[in-house]
Design a protein around this motif. Structure first.
Motif, PDB file in Angstrom:
ATOM      1  N   PHE A 155       7.027 -54.914 -79.483  1.00  0.00           N
ATOM      2  CA  PHE A 155       6.190 -53.731 -79.627  1.00  0.00           C
ATOM      3  C   PHE A 155       4.788 -54.203 -78.875  1.00  0.00           C
ATOM      4  N   ASP A 156       4.459 -55.477 -79.095  1.00  0.00           N
ATOM      5  CA  ASP A 156       3.194 -56.077 -78.572  1.00  0.00           C
ATOM      6  C   ASP A 156       3.177 -55.998 -77.115  1.00  0.00           C
ATOM      7  N   ARG A 157       4.357 -56.105 -76.572  1.00  0.00           N
ATOM      8  CA  ARG A 157       4.268 -55.808 -74.979  1.00  0.00           C
ATOM      9  C   ARG A 157       4.191 -54.563 -74.476  1.00  0.00           C
ATOM     10  N   VAL A 158       4.467 -53.466 -75.304  1.00  0.00           N
ATOM     11  CA  VAL A 158       4.213 -52.061 -75.082  1.00  0.00           C
ATOM     12  C   VAL A 158       2.652 -52.164 -75.161  1.00  0.00           C
ATOM     13  N   ALA A 159       2.053 -52.599 -76.322  1.00  0.00           N
ATOM     14  CA  ALA A 159       0.664 -52.426 -76.325  1.00  0.00           C
ATOM     15  C   ALA A 159       0.021 -53.220 -75.512  1.00  0.00           C
ATOM     16  N   GLU A 160       0.193 -54.565 -74.983  1.00  0.00           N
ATOM     17  CA  GLU A 160      -0.449 -54.906 -73.932  1.00  0.00           C
ATOM     18  C   GLU A 160      -0.528 -54.426 -72.597  1.00  0.00           C
ATOM     19  N   ALA A 161       0.722 -53.741 -72.243  1.00  0.00           N
ATOM     20  CA  ALA A 161       0.822 -53.189 -70.900  1.00  0.00           C
ATOM     21  C   ALA A 161       0.474 -51.480 -70.881  1.00  0.00           C
ATOM     22  N   GLY A 162      -0.284 -51.071 -72.050  1.00  0.00           N
ATOM     23  CA  GLY A 162      -0.378 -49.900 -72.299  1.00  0.00           C
ATOM     24  C   GLY A 162      -1.542 -49.739 -73.284  1.00  0.00           C
ATOM     25  N   LEU A 163      -1.449 -49.011 -74.223  1.00  0.00           N
ATOM     26  CA  LEU A 163      -2.486 -48.740 -75.163  1.00  0.00           C
ATOM     27  C   LEU A 163      -1.944 -49.150 -76.759  1.00  0.00           C
ATOM     28  N   LEU A 164      -3.066 -49.757 -77.484  1.00  0.00           N
ATOM     29  CA  LEU A 164      -2.857 -49.882 -78.957  1.00  0.00           C
ATOM     30  C   LEU A 164      -3.690 -49.104 -79.774  1.00  0.00           C
ATOM     31  N   PHE A 165      -3.054 -48.325 -80.415  1.00  0.00           N
ATOM     32  CA  PHE A 165      -4.004 -47.257 -81.255  1.00  0.00           C
ATOM     33  C   PHE A 165      -4.183 -47.831 -82.743  1.00  0.00           C
ATOM     34  N   THR A 166      -5.424 -47.951 -83.066  1.00  0.00           N
ATOM     35  CA  THR A 166      -5.711 -48.377 -84.315  1.00  0.00           C
ATOM     36  C   THR A 166      -5.992 -47.486 -85.502  1.00  0.00           C
ATOM     37  N   ASN A 167      -5.830 -46.050 -85.304  1.00  0.00           N
ATOM     38  CA  ASN A 167      -6.244 -44.902 -86.026  1.00  0.00           C
ATOM     39  C   ASN A 167      -5.144 -43.960 -85.920  1.00  0.00           C
ATOM     40  N   ALA A 168      -3.911 -44.208 -85.897  1.00  0.00           N
ATOM     41  CA  ALA A 168      -2.811 -43.296 -85.891  1.00  0.00           C
ATOM     42  C   ALA A 168      -2.512 -42.953 -87.246  1.00  0.00           C
ATOM     43  N   TYR A 169      -2.087 -41.733 -87.453  1.00  0.00           N
ATOM     44  CA  TYR A 169      -1.771 -41.043 -88.651  1.00  0.00           C
ATOM     45  C   TYR A 169      -0.764 -40.160 -88.705  1.00  0.00           C
ATOM     46  N   THR A 170       0.233 -40.288 -89.585  1.00  0.00           N
ATOM     47  CA  THR A 170       1.326 -39.029 -89.971  1.00  0.00           C
ATOM     48  C   THR A 170       0.674 -38.085 -91.011  1.00  0.00           C
ATOM     49  N   PRO A 171       0.678 -36.680 -90.778  1.00  0.00           N
ATOM     50  CA  PRO A 171       0.212 -35.903 -91.724  1.00  0.00           C
ATOM     51  C   PRO A 171       1.067 -36.120 -93.070  1.00  0.00           C
ATOM     52  N   ASN A 172       2.037 -36.546 -93.052  1.00  0.00           N
ATOM     53  CA  ASN A 172       2.990 -36.515 -94.137  1.00  0.00           C
ATOM     54  C   ASN A 172       3.785 -37.858 -93.971  1.00  0.00           C
ATOM     55  N   ALA A 173       3.556 -38.637 -95.181  1.00  0.00           N
ATOM     56  CA  ALA A 173       4.412 -39.814 -95.140  1.00  0.00           C
ATOM     57  C   ALA A 173       5.853 -39.847 -95.838  1.00  0.00           C
ATOM     58  N   LYS A 174       6.466 -38.966 -95.271  1.00  0.00           N
ATOM     59  CA  LYS A 174       8.129 -38.812 -95.747  1.00  0.00           C
ATOM     60  C   LYS A 174       8.756 -38.316 -94.550  1.00  0.00           C
ATOM     61  N   CYS A 175      10.172 -38.728 -94.303  1.00  0.00           N
ATOM     62  CA  CYS A 175      10.734 -38.907 -93.130  1.00  0.00           C
ATOM     63  C   CYS A 175      10.893 -37.423 -92.594  1.00  0.00           C
ATOM     64  N   ALA A 176      11.341 -36.417 -93.355  1.00  0.00           N
ATOM     65  CA  ALA A 176      11.637 -35.106 -92.501  1.00  0.00           C
ATOM     66  C   ALA A 176      10.242 -34.513 -92.319  1.00  0.00           C
ATOM     67  N   PRO A 177       9.192 -34.338 -93.236  1.00  0.00           N
ATOM     68  CA  PRO A 177       8.059 -33.749 -92.754  1.00  0.00           C
ATOM     69  C   PRO A 177       7.396 -34.334 -91.660  1.00  0.00           C
ATOM     70  N   SER A 178       7.246 -35.803 -91.535  1.00  0.00           N
ATOM     71  CA  SER A 178       6.652 -36.153 -90.703  1.00  0.00           C
ATOM     72  C   SER A 178       7.248 -35.978 -89.326  1.00  0.00           C
ATOM     73  N   ARG A 179       8.509 -36.311 -89.350  1.00  0.00           N
ATOM     74  CA  ARG A 179       9.464 -36.134 -87.876  1.00  0.00           C
ATOM     75  C   ARG A 179       9.332 -34.757 -87.546  1.00  0.00           C
ATOM     76  N   ALA A 180       9.151 -33.530 -88.580  1.00  0.00           N
ATOM     77  CA  ALA A 180       9.062 -32.260 -88.388  1.00  0.00           C
ATOM     78  C   ALA A 180       7.770 -32.012 -87.446  1.00  0.00           C
ATOM     79  N   SER A 181       6.724 -32.845 -87.894  1.00  0.00           N
ATOM     80  CA  SER A 181       5.125 -32.698 -87.249  1.00  0.00           C
ATOM     81  C   SER A 181       5.554 -33.151 -85.921  1.00  0.00           C
ATOM     82  N   ILE A 182       6.170 -34.262 -85.682  1.00  0.00           N
ATOM     83  CA  ILE A 182       6.224 -34.979 -84.526  1.00  0.00           C
ATOM     84  C   ILE A 182       6.921 -33.876 -83.655  1.00  0.00           C
TER      85      ILE A 182
END
Length: 539
Positions: free
Chosen positions: A69-96
């Protein structure tokens, strides 16, 4: 013929025609090159129940290491304020997959729903526009998705989950060989065809092999320098945290293997790689709830040669609904041309292409959160409706049914919280008259409004909603939240929120759980313990 060649006018005409041919050739080559840039491959990597603090690129804890994960962040971007609108599997993935908030998704705003046929997912759309699409592991789940003819529908493309490993580090970790299945997926595409692949790890979802973090991960209980304030700090809880950490690290190891397959296939340079998680860790007061620890998630994005000034840390607020429009943008599509319902999110390409760390726009200075039915266990399968807004380091919640149990009814085992040692420890302590304040934070009923200042109160322990010093901040956040939700046609803003309680639960073996259990029917679930159930006196 010779006299024609000697004719200067004719020679000039030939030269002009040759020049026109060359210009035309360069034009089509340029268009082709641009098309290739507009249609990169997309590798979407998602952990199952991992909190942002536990990816080591964030430097929050020392007891979890995630070098890939750190390698991806170092070679790209690290987001410090990313949020799912719903913290449960199915609705979170549906929003994605749809680019829409859960309150805009009808049944799909609930956990374990029937996914509405009207919503085309980003992977279905890309598949219809030339992309090779598929997934391994956990795609959109849990729930039922069928087309208008009642035929099974794969919201994340063709499944590649046949190849298994001989063994896994613990009995609870999946033996699925994610990388080998990804290689099989790549072998099935044509040479020039772009792809989108969903690597859906089953880790670090419960259950865990108790003590595996110490025994098999080489960790020590003393490695943990801080236990969240809303849990008890004892050996049982620390072991539970380290067992979770082992599975986070397993996810990261599989991520490394997947990236190696991509590199070996020569596709690394033309692939945008997104790494995140669907919701926070499966512990009390986290997964399924609406707090900073629950919805705030890890996010790193890498795109070799295409991200301006890689290594940047992005502090803008971004939401999971931003993924689908980003992928549409990359493919040269929009929601209309892709036959998708209108997306609510905003493409992240402006951030990827920016030279600045702080690229804040008014459209990215807040995120909206919420929940409806994130599991059964209450009378009539009702949910626990919440809406929230995060802005300027504050999170404001409105709990629309505060008389309901936020973690599910005690009689049915607080089904909103996955069973495990930390949950059992809190419940047992409360039964013996100890740590009732901690039990209340994870399982007790909530006030109608909550307000927390997350930069000084990351565990959301000090509710400021009734503090007159914060009245203006609360009112401002509440007004903006409700205005945004009305604009998004959230049924709950128009007195129609009960519709979410009426949508059927797709697990018919568990639907109407409360009523069936209270009548004496033996109801068995896979995510709560027998000891979680407890009687309560009628109010």
């Amino acid at each position: 013929m010779n006299h024609l060649l000697k004719n200067s006018s004719f020679l000039k005409l030939i030269k002009k025609l040759l020049a026109l041919c060359l210009i035309t050739s360069f034009f089509f080559l340029s268009v082709k090159a641009q098309d290739q840039v507009k249609q990169p491959n997309i590798l979407f990597c998602i952990a199952d129940d991992a909190s942002w603090q536990h990816m080591s690129a964030y430097s929050q804890v020392d007891w979890v290491s995630t070098p890939n994960f750190d390698r991806v962040a170092e070679a790209g971007l690290l987001f410090t304020n990313a949020y799912t609108p719903n913290a449960k599997c199915a609705p979170s993935r549906a929003s994605i997959l749809t680019g829409r908030n859960p309150w805009q998704l009808e049944e799909a705003g609930n956990h374990n729903p029937y996914f509405p046929t009207k919503f085309t997912t980003i992977m279905e759309a890309l598949g219809q526009h030339g992309y090779h699409v598929g997934y391994t592991g956990k795609g959109w789940a849990p729930g039922v998705a069928v087309d208008k003819n009642g035929e099974p529908r794969s919201l994340t493309g063709a499944q590649y989950s046949d190849i298994k490993k001989a063994n896994a580090p613990t009995k609870n970790i999946s033996t699925l060989d994610y990388a080998a299945n990804f290689a099989a997926f790549l072998n099935d595409k044509s040479e020039s065809q772009p792809f989108m692949f969903w690597f859906g790890s089953f880790e670090p979802h419960r259950g865990y092999e108790y003590g595996s973090g110490v025994e098999k991960g080489g960790k020590k209980l003393s490695d943990i320098d801080n236990v969240p304030d809303f849990w008890m700090d004892n050996d049982t809880v620390r072991n539970d945290m380290l067992d979770y950490a082992l599975e986070v690290e397993y996810f990261d190891k599989q991520l490394g293997e997947v990236l190696q397959v991509l590199e070996d296939a020569g596709e690394l340079e033309n692939t945008i790689i997104v790494v995140t998680s669907d919701n926070g860790m499966p512990f009390p007061r986290v997964k399924g709830h609406v707090y900073e620890y629950d919805n705030h998630l890890p996010l790193a994005i890498m795109w070799k040669g295409q991200i301006s000034n890689p290594g940047r840390v992005i502090s803008e607020y971004v939401s999971f609904i931003d993924f689908a429009p980003t992928f549409l943008d990359l493919a040269g599509l929009n929601d209309k041309s892709a036959n998708m319902q209108a997306v609510q999110g905003k493409s992240l390409l402006d951030i990827l292409k920016s030279q600045d760390n702080d690229h804040v726009k008014p459209l990215r200075d807040f995120v909206l959160l919420g929940r409806e039915r994130t599991d059964v266990g209450r009378p009539q399968d009702r949910g626990y409706p919440v809406r929230a807004i995060v802005k300027d380091n504050f999170i404001f919640h409105k709990n629309y049914e505060p008389n309901r149990w936020p973690s599910g009814n005690p009689e049915t085992g607080y089904m909103e919280t996955d069973g495990g040692p930390t949950k059992t420890t809190l419940l047992n302590a409360n039964r013996h008259g100890r740590h009732q304040d901690l039990w209340l934070l994870s399982f007790g009923k909530k006030p109608t409004e909550e307000l927390y200042q997350v930069d000084v109160d990351p565990y959301s322990m000090n509710n400021l909603a009734d503090d007159p010093n914060y009245a203006e901040i609360k009112d401002t956040l509440k007004s903006q939240m409700e205005a945004e939700l009305k604009a998004q046609k959230d049924p709950r803003m128009f007195g129609k929120g009960s519709v979410f309680d009426k949508y059927p639960y797709s697990r018919t073996d568990l639907a109407n759980f409360y009523e069936r259990f209270m009548k004496g029917e033996k109801m068995k679930t896979s995510w709560i313990e027998d000891s979680d159930f407890e009687p309560v006196e009628k109010e």
